[in-house]
Design a protein around this motif. Structure first.
Motif, PDB file in Angstrom:
ATOM      1  N   ARG A 174       1.163  -0.601  -0.539  1.00 56.14           N
ATOM      2  CA  ARG A 174       0.447  -0.318  -0.046  1.00 56.14           C
ATOM      3  C   ARG A 174       0.824   0.991  -0.049  1.00 56.14           C
ATOM      4  NH1 ARG A 174      -2.066   3.689   3.974  1.00 56.14           N
ATOM      5  NH2 ARG A 174      -3.396   4.356   3.084  1.00 56.14           N
ATOM      6  N   LEU A 175       2.219   1.414   0.884  1.00 62.66           N
ATOM      7  CA  LEU A 175       2.930   2.513   0.571  1.00 62.66           C
ATOM      8  C   LEU A 175       3.184   2.953  -0.276  1.00 62.66           C
ATOM      9  CD1 LEU A 175       4.566   1.650   3.556  1.00 62.66           C
ATOM     10  CD2 LEU A 175       3.274   3.123   3.858  1.00 62.66           C
ATOM     11  N   ILE A 176       3.975   1.422  -1.175  1.00 64.97           N
ATOM     12  CA  ILE A 176       4.579   2.462  -2.816  1.00 64.97           C
ATOM     13  C   ILE A 176       3.450   2.325  -3.319  1.00 64.97           C
ATOM     14  CG2 ILE A 176       5.825   1.357  -4.383  1.00 64.97           C
ATOM     15  CD1 ILE A 176       6.567  -0.721  -2.645  1.00 64.97           C
ATOM     16  N   LEU A 177       2.452   2.019  -3.565  1.00 61.87           N
ATOM     17  CA  LEU A 177       1.127   2.289  -5.039  1.00 61.87           C
ATOM     18  C   LEU A 177       1.089   4.028  -3.873  1.00 61.87           C
ATOM     19  CD1 LEU A 177      -1.508  -0.782  -4.411  1.00 61.87           C
ATOM     20  CD2 LEU A 177       0.227   0.240  -6.240  1.00 61.87           C
ATOM     21  N   SER A 178       0.657   4.392  -2.906  1.00 60.92           N
ATOM     22  CA  SER A 178       0.083   5.693  -3.000  1.00 60.92           C
ATOM     23  C   SER A 178       1.333   6.191  -3.329  1.00 60.92           C
ATOM     24  CB  SER A 178      -0.172   5.502  -1.138  1.00 60.92           C
ATOM     25  OG  SER A 178       1.164   5.491  -0.207  1.00 60.92           O
ATOM     26  N   SER A 179       2.295   6.051  -2.864  1.00 57.56           N
ATOM     27  CA  SER A 179       3.285   6.987  -3.638  1.00 57.56           C
ATOM     28  C   SER A 179       3.539   7.309  -4.781  1.00 57.56           C
ATOM     29  CB  SER A 179       4.908   6.048  -3.472  1.00 57.56           C
ATOM     30  OG  SER A 179       5.548   7.408  -3.830  1.00 57.56           O
ATOM     31  N   SER A 180       2.652   5.697  -5.578  1.00 54.31           N
ATOM     32  CA  SER A 180       2.985   6.200  -7.295  1.00 54.31           C
ATOM     33  C   SER A 180       1.930   6.779  -7.439  1.00 54.31           C
ATOM     34  CB  SER A 180       2.832   4.491  -8.203  1.00 54.31           C
ATOM     35  OG  SER A 180       3.944   3.175  -7.552  1.00 54.31           O
ATOM     36  N   ILE A 181       1.234   7.301  -6.508  1.00 59.01           N
ATOM     37  CA  ILE A 181      -0.735   7.846  -7.239  1.00 59.01           C
ATOM     38  C   ILE A 181      -0.139   8.826  -6.552  1.00 59.01           C
ATOM     39  CG2 ILE A 181      -2.869   8.161  -5.683  1.00 59.01           C
ATOM     40  CD1 ILE A 181      -2.878   5.070  -5.621  1.00 59.01           C
ATOM     41  N   ASP A 182       0.579   9.660  -5.931  1.00 56.98           N
ATOM     42  CA  ASP A 182       1.082  10.714  -5.610  1.00 56.98           C
ATOM     43  C   ASP A 182       1.822  11.313  -6.667  1.00 56.98           C
ATOM     44  OD1 ASP A 182      -0.380  10.729  -3.168  1.00 56.98           O
ATOM     45  OD2 ASP A 182       0.987  11.090  -1.531  1.00 56.98           O
ATOM     46  N   ALA A 183       2.378  10.573  -7.120  1.00 57.28           N
ATOM     47  CA  ALA A 183       3.203  10.892  -8.616  1.00 57.28           C
ATOM     48  C   ALA A 183       2.518  11.098  -9.841  1.00 57.28           C
ATOM     49  CB  ALA A 183       4.402   9.880  -8.438  1.00 57.28           C
ATOM     50  N   ILE A 184       2.094  10.172 -10.003  1.00 60.32           N
ATOM     51  CA  ILE A 184       1.161  10.066 -11.478  1.00 60.32           C
ATOM     52  C   ILE A 184       0.439  11.837 -11.822  1.00 60.32           C
ATOM     53  CG2 ILE A 184       1.662   7.702 -11.722  1.00 60.32           C
ATOM     54  CD1 ILE A 184      -0.905   7.667 -11.631  1.00 60.32           C
ATOM     55  N   GLY A 185      -0.607  12.067 -10.655  1.00 59.42           N
ATOM     56  CA  GLY A 185      -1.192  13.195 -10.911  1.00 59.42           C
ATOM     57  C   GLY A 185      -1.225  13.505 -12.183  1.00 59.42           C
ATOM     58  N   ASN A 186      -1.736  12.713 -13.253  1.00 57.00           N
ATOM     59  CA  ASN A 186      -2.285  13.220 -14.336  1.00 57.00           C
ATOM     60  C   ASN A 186      -3.410  12.733 -14.530  1.00 57.00           C
ATOM     61  OD1 ASN A 186      -1.131  11.486 -15.956  1.00 57.00           O
ATOM     62  ND2 ASN A 186       0.347  12.682 -16.234  1.00 57.00           N
TER      63      ASN A 186
END
Length: 111
Positions: A1-13
């Protein structure tokens, strides 16, 4: 979950994506396991890929530091905590960036 939340925050488009894949990496066979000597041969390989924008080599070097966040949207603890958990389970985690694709590879040992 921690890694996925980081990816979700990073894509942002709107055209962002996250791709998750897993595979089992077979090692050599052990006839008699030695419990005292941790010598893992098999691993679960988890790859999390996203098309985050704007990450550079300096950020990759710092991405696992506490409170570091290239996008500034989160507190910068997600990947730090994920790395500690993975290392506590004798695994490893790496980050690669190429052609606007970020890939996080996690290898967890399987006895």
């Amino acid at each position: 979950r921690l890694i996925l939340s980081s990816s979700i925050d990073a894509i942002g488009n709107e055209r962002g994506y996250i791709k998750i894949s897993t595979k089992f990496i077979y090692g050599s066979t052990r006839r008699v396991p030695n419990i005292r000597n941790k010598n893992y041969k098999n691993f679960l390989n988890i790859s999390i890929e996203d098309n985050r924008q704007g990450i550079n080599q300096d950020e990759i070097k710092n991405i696992f530091l506490p409170f570091f966040s290239p996008k500034g949207k989160n507190q910068g603890l997600d990947l730090y905590i994920a790395k500690k958990i993975i290392y506590n389970h004798d695994g490893d985690i790496e980050v690669f960036y190429h052609d606007k694709i970020t890939r996080i590879i996690v290898n967890l040992p399987i006895l």
